[in-house]
Design a protein around this motif. Structure first.
Motif, PDB file in Angstrom:
ATOM      1  N   GLU A  32       0.812  -1.297   0.016  1.00 24.68           N
ATOM      2  CA  GLU A  32       0.164  -0.093   0.001  1.00 24.68           C
ATOM      3  C   GLU A  32       0.912   1.266  -0.117  1.00 24.68           C
ATOM      4  O   GLU A  32       0.218   2.349  -0.207  1.00 24.68           O
ATOM      5  N   GLY A  33       2.183   1.057   0.299  1.00 20.56           N
ATOM      6  CA  GLY A  33       3.115   2.162   0.094  1.00 20.56           C
ATOM      7  C   GLY A  33       3.274   3.280   1.172  1.00 20.56           C
ATOM      8  O   GLY A  33       4.207   3.835   1.196  1.00 20.56           O
ATOM      9  N   LEU A  34       2.279   3.344   2.304  1.00 19.17           N
ATOM     10  CA  LEU A  34       2.248   4.453   3.168  1.00 19.17           C
ATOM     11  C   LEU A  34       2.792   3.915   4.748  1.00 19.17           C
ATOM     12  O   LEU A  34       2.806   4.523   5.526  1.00 19.17           O
ATOM     13  N   ARG A  35       2.951   2.524   4.642  1.00 19.72           N
ATOM     14  CA  ARG A  35       3.536   1.894   5.845  1.00 19.72           C
ATOM     15  C   ARG A  35       4.714   1.216   5.643  1.00 19.72           C
ATOM     16  O   ARG A  35       4.917   0.306   4.361  1.00 19.72           O
ATOM     17  N   ASP A  36       5.726   1.027   6.637  1.00 19.48           N
ATOM     18  CA  ASP A  36       6.775   0.291   6.678  1.00 19.48           C
ATOM     19  C   ASP A  36       6.721  -0.594   7.871  1.00 19.48           C
ATOM     20  O   ASP A  36       6.944  -0.167   9.028  1.00 19.48           O
ATOM     21  N   GLU A  37       6.456  -1.739   7.664  1.00 16.82           N
ATOM     22  CA  GLU A  37       6.109  -2.771   8.855  1.00 16.82           C
ATOM     23  C   GLU A  37       7.251  -3.203   9.657  1.00 16.82           C
ATOM     24  O   GLU A  37       7.354  -3.432  10.878  1.00 16.82           O
ATOM     25  N   GLU A  38       8.384  -3.204   8.839  1.00 12.28           N
ATOM     26  CA  GLU A  38       9.726  -3.509   9.450  1.00 12.28           C
ATOM     27  C   GLU A  38      10.149  -2.346  10.362  1.00 12.28           C
ATOM     28  O   GLU A  38      10.751  -2.812  11.434  1.00 12.28           O
ATOM     29  N   GLU A  39       9.966  -1.284  10.173  1.00  4.13           N
ATOM     30  CA  GLU A  39      10.381  -0.038  10.986  1.00  4.13           C
ATOM     31  C   GLU A  39       9.180   0.399  11.887  1.00  4.13           C
ATOM     32  O   GLU A  39       9.358   1.358  12.497  1.00  4.13           O
ATOM     33  N   PHE A  68       4.091   6.988   6.649  1.00  2.00           N
ATOM     34  CA  PHE A  68       4.561   8.077   5.962  1.00  2.00           C
ATOM     35  C   PHE A  68       3.426   8.912   5.630  1.00  2.00           C
ATOM     36  O   PHE A  68       2.302   8.651   5.693  1.00  2.00           O
ATOM     37  N   PHE A  69       3.530  10.132   5.620  1.00  2.00           N
ATOM     38  CA  PHE A  69       2.403  11.231   5.387  1.00  2.00           C
ATOM     39  C   PHE A  69       1.997  11.275   3.872  1.00  2.00           C
ATOM     40  O   PHE A  69       0.873  11.500   3.484  1.00  2.00           O
ATOM     41  N   VAL A  70       3.011  11.239   2.954  1.00  2.00           N
ATOM     42  CA  VAL A  70       2.969  11.261   1.543  1.00  2.00           C
ATOM     43  C   VAL A  70       3.648  10.295   0.705  1.00  2.00           C
ATOM     44  O   VAL A  70       4.878   9.628   1.283  1.00  2.00           O
ATOM     45  N   GLN A  71       3.210   9.867  -0.277  1.00  2.00           N
ATOM     46  CA  GLN A  71       3.880   9.020  -1.301  1.00  2.00           C
ATOM     47  C   GLN A  71       3.616   9.525  -2.641  1.00  2.00           C
ATOM     48  O   GLN A  71       2.485   9.921  -3.156  1.00  2.00           O
ATOM     49  N   PRO A 108       2.283  10.861 -12.697  1.00  2.00           N
ATOM     50  CA  PRO A 108       2.519  10.467 -11.222  1.00  2.00           C
ATOM     51  C   PRO A 108       1.533  11.160 -10.515  1.00  2.00           C
ATOM     52  O   PRO A 108       1.257  12.266 -10.760  1.00  2.00           O
ATOM     53  N   THR A 109       1.186  10.717  -9.363  1.00  2.00           N
ATOM     54  CA  THR A 109       0.255  11.326  -8.286  1.00  2.00           C
ATOM     55  C   THR A 109       0.694  11.167  -7.043  1.00  2.00           C
ATOM     56  O   THR A 109       1.466  10.434  -6.569  1.00  2.00           O
ATOM     57  N   LEU A 110       0.345  12.243  -6.268  1.00  2.00           N
ATOM     58  CA  LEU A 110       0.699  12.416  -4.896  1.00  2.00           C
ATOM     59  C   LEU A 110      -0.476  11.952  -4.075  1.00  2.00           C
ATOM     60  O   LEU A 110      -1.723  12.373  -4.226  1.00  2.00           O
ATOM     61  N   GLU A 111      -0.132  10.875  -2.897  1.00  2.66           N
ATOM     62  CA  GLU A 111      -1.110  10.515  -1.989  1.00  2.66           C
ATOM     63  C   GLU A 111      -0.743  10.928  -0.572  1.00  2.66           C
ATOM     64  O   GLU A 111       0.258  10.867  -0.305  1.00  2.66           O
ATOM     65  N   THR A 164      -1.728  10.966   3.592  1.00  2.00           N
ATOM     66  CA  THR A 164      -2.628  10.183   4.571  1.00  2.00           C
ATOM     67  C   THR A 164      -3.699  11.172   5.020  1.00  2.00           C
ATOM     68  O   THR A 164      -3.423  12.519   5.058  1.00  2.00           O
ATOM     69  N   PRO A 165      -4.949  10.701   5.581  1.00  2.00           N
ATOM     70  CA  PRO A 165      -5.943  11.416   6.058  1.00  2.00           C
ATOM     71  C   PRO A 165      -5.413  12.034   7.390  1.00  2.00           C
ATOM     72  O   PRO A 165      -5.632  13.436   7.502  1.00  2.00           O
ATOM     73  N   SER A 166      -4.537  11.418   8.113  1.00  2.26           N
ATOM     74  CA  SER A 166      -4.243  12.292   9.527  1.00  2.26           C
ATOM     75  C   SER A 166      -3.381  13.217   9.315  1.00  2.26           C
ATOM     76  O   SER A 166      -3.327  14.259   9.974  1.00  2.26           O
ATOM     77  N   PHE A 167      -2.497  13.460   8.213  1.00  2.00           N
ATOM     78  CA  PHE A 167      -1.709  14.608   7.690  1.00  2.00           C
ATOM     79  C   PHE A 167      -2.585  15.510   7.398  1.00  2.00           C
ATOM     80  O   PHE A 167      -2.566  16.825   7.790  1.00  2.00           O
ATOM     81  N   LEU A 168      -3.645  15.441   6.517  1.00  3.22           N
ATOM     82  CA  LEU A 168      -4.686  16.290   6.204  1.00  3.22           C
ATOM     83  C   LEU A 168      -5.227  16.904   7.264  1.00  3.22           C
ATOM     84  O   LEU A 168      -5.745  18.115   7.390  1.00  3.22           O
TER      85      LEU A 168
END
Length: 70
Positions: free
Chosen positions: A14-21, A25-28, A38-41, A43-47
């Motif tokens: 999904e690109g916005l999470r890093d399970e290992e760390e 992330f706020f944006v991708q 290309p598009t920027l996504e 996260t709702p919590s950032f907005l």
């Protein structure tokens, strides 16, 4: 979150999470393999944190303490 299918060698991320760390992330930037622009996504919590307001052109802005848009 990611799902791996070893028999098909396909991985979905999904690109916005890093399970290992254990990070989020706020944006991708999603590239769409060159098939579309290309598009920027964001996260709702950032907005929500910035009380972001969408513009008609697809961009976002927020108002500072003086009421000026940023």
């Amino acid at each position: 979150m990611s799902t791996s299918y070893p028999e098909k060698r396909t991985v979905f991320e999904e690109g916005l999470r890093d399970e290992e760390e254990n990070a989020e992330f706020f944006v991708q930037r999603r590239t769409h393999h060159g098939l579309a622009e290309p598009t920027l996504e964001l996260t709702p919590s950032f907005l929500w944190y910035f009380d972001a307001i969408p513009r008609k052109d697809g961009s976002w802005y927020y108002l500072d303490d003086a009421g000026r848009d940023k």
